[in-house]
Enzyme design. Structure first.
Site, mmCIF file in Angstrom:
data_model
loop_
_atom_site.group_PDB
_atom_site.id
_atom_site.type_symbol
_atom_site.label_atom_id
_atom_site.label_comp_id
_atom_site.label_asym_id
_atom_site.label_seq_id
_atom_site.Cartn_x
_atom_site.Cartn_y
_atom_site.Cartn_z
ATOM 1 N N HIS A 244 46.741 -86.192 24.478
ATOM 2 C CA HIS A 244 48.124 -86.038 24.942
ATOM 3 C C HIS A 244 48.989 -87.286 24.687
ATOM 4 C CE1 HIS A 244 46.796 -82.408 27.095
ATOM 5 N NE2 HIS A 244 45.830 -83.115 27.620
HETATM 6 O O1 RIB Z 1 48.657 -83.905 31.339
HETATM 7 C C1 RIB Z 1 48.204 -84.959 30.536
HETATM 8 C C2 RIB Z 1 48.645 -86.265 31.101
HETATM 9 O O2 RIB Z 1 48.027 -86.452 32.360
HETATM 10 C C3 RIB Z 1 48.205 -87.473 30.245
HETATM 11 O O3 RIB Z 1 49.150 -88.491 30.378
HETATM 12 C C4 RIB Z 1 46.909 -87.889 30.873
HETATM 13 O O4 RIB Z 1 46.666 -89.304 30.716
HETATM 14 C C5 RIB Z 1 47.175 -87.589 32.320
HETATM 15 O O5 RIB Z 1 47.879 -88.678 32.856
#
Ligand code: RIB
Ligand code: CA
Length: 316
Positions: A244
């Site tokens: 992500h």
């Molecule tokens: O949903 C994904 C996010 O949530 C990313 O930033 C991961 O590190 C968690 O913080």
């Protein structure tokens, strides 16, 4: 010309990759790391950021802890995904530098005041620190080039059916950011679920002879087990590890890697079942301004290449 960047993050396995990408990229001049409460408690994400900078021997980059909790809501953490330490799966060196007695807000302000060029913020956790900075330093908004964040989703969610974790933790902060009037780039689940690393990538990283790649291989093996939901894979489909946060950093390094569309985005700050969802006016049925540049697709081979280049950078 390198872009000056401040990374606000909650390391966090994918935050760690975003940080390493910034360190390794010739396009980025990483000015500071500030840490948020999200994946783990604030003290843990702060120490994880310090450990990562010690791992890459960049203790010259200042690190400061931000807010200990969301603007209004109680903190929830993602220890089920990132583990007890927030970076389970590998041993990292103890931080070698003393703790800066500066808050994230003051560090952000100092950097912008003293910079001749505008600074880009990359935010990969709940946006509490970014919101506090925008609210407490309106006079410095003109020194902000853009805000690139990982969070939200046009369609779907991962902490509720409609909300993504970073926004769900602090919807009020996200609202401040998307209504800031600044250039805002959003990398939500629509694109970050496509930003996948596969078993062969992790194995290749594990063969790279430097301590950073060895640590990242361990982190990815752990993260792959906690973030890839079994229902996503089937007999004829392999679901990779969802990277992500690196999307928000990769966009600053190479925006052509992504397909983005300007859309009207608002945040659900209610306490209903849709709390924390990002309302993206995809079909443009509202008259609202197109305030956010939203990521929808990624050139995955180039993304995977950037990851491998990042890992190889630390072999010197
Ligand atoms: O949903 C994904 C996010 O949530 C990313 O930033 C991961 O590190 C968690 O913080
Ligand atoms: Ca994160």
């Amino acid at each position: 010309m390198k872009k000056k960047v401040i990374l606000d993050c909650d390391p966090g396995h994918d935050d760690a990759m975003a940080l390493l990408m910034a360190i390794a990229s010739e396009k980025i001049d990483l000015q500071a790391v500030t840490t948020s409460a999200g994946n783990q408690l604030p003290e843990k994400t702060f120490n994880n950021a310090r450990k990562l900078l010690s791992l890459v021997r960049r203790e010259d980059i200042p690190v400061a802890m931000g807010a200990s909790r969301p603007l209004l809501r109680e903190l929830i953490i993602a220890d089920d995904v990132h583990g007890e330490s927030g970076l389970d799966g590998a041993e990292l060196p103890s931080p070698q530098i003393d703790v800066l007695m500066t808050s994230a807000n003051d560090l952000m302000a100092d950097i912008l005041r003293n910079s001749d060029e505008k600074v880009t913020f990359v935010v990969t956790g709940p946006m509490t620190n970014m919101a506090i900075f925008l609210l407490s330093h309106p006079e410095l908004k003109e020194k902000i080039e853009a805000i690139s964040y990982m969070g939200g989703a046009c369609f779907g969610g991962n902490i509720t059916p409609q909300a993504e974790f970073n926004i769900y933790v602090d919807p009020e902060a996200a609202e401040v950011v998307v209504k800031s009037g600044l250039p805002v780039h959003m990398f939500g689940l629509d694109v970050t679920l496509k930003a996948q690393l596969f078993e062969e990538d992790v194995k290749e990283i594990g063969t790279i002879n430097n301590p950073v790649a060895q640590v990242m291989a361990g982190l990815l093996n752990f993260f792959g087990r906690t973030t890839t939901q079994p229902f996503m894979a089937s007999e004829n489909h392999v679901e990779g590890i969802h990277m992500h946060d690196p999307c928000a950093m990769a966009y600053i390094i190479d925006p052509t890697m992504f397909t983005t569309l300007k859309k009207h985005v608002d945040i659900d700050t209610s306490n209903s079942i849709s709390a924390g969802s990002t309302i993206v006016d995809y079909d443009e049925v509202l008259v609202g301004d197109k305030n956010v540049n939203v990521g929808f697709d990624i050139n995955l081979p180039r993304f995977r290449e950037l990851v491998l280049d990042t890992m190889n950078y630390f072999t010197k």
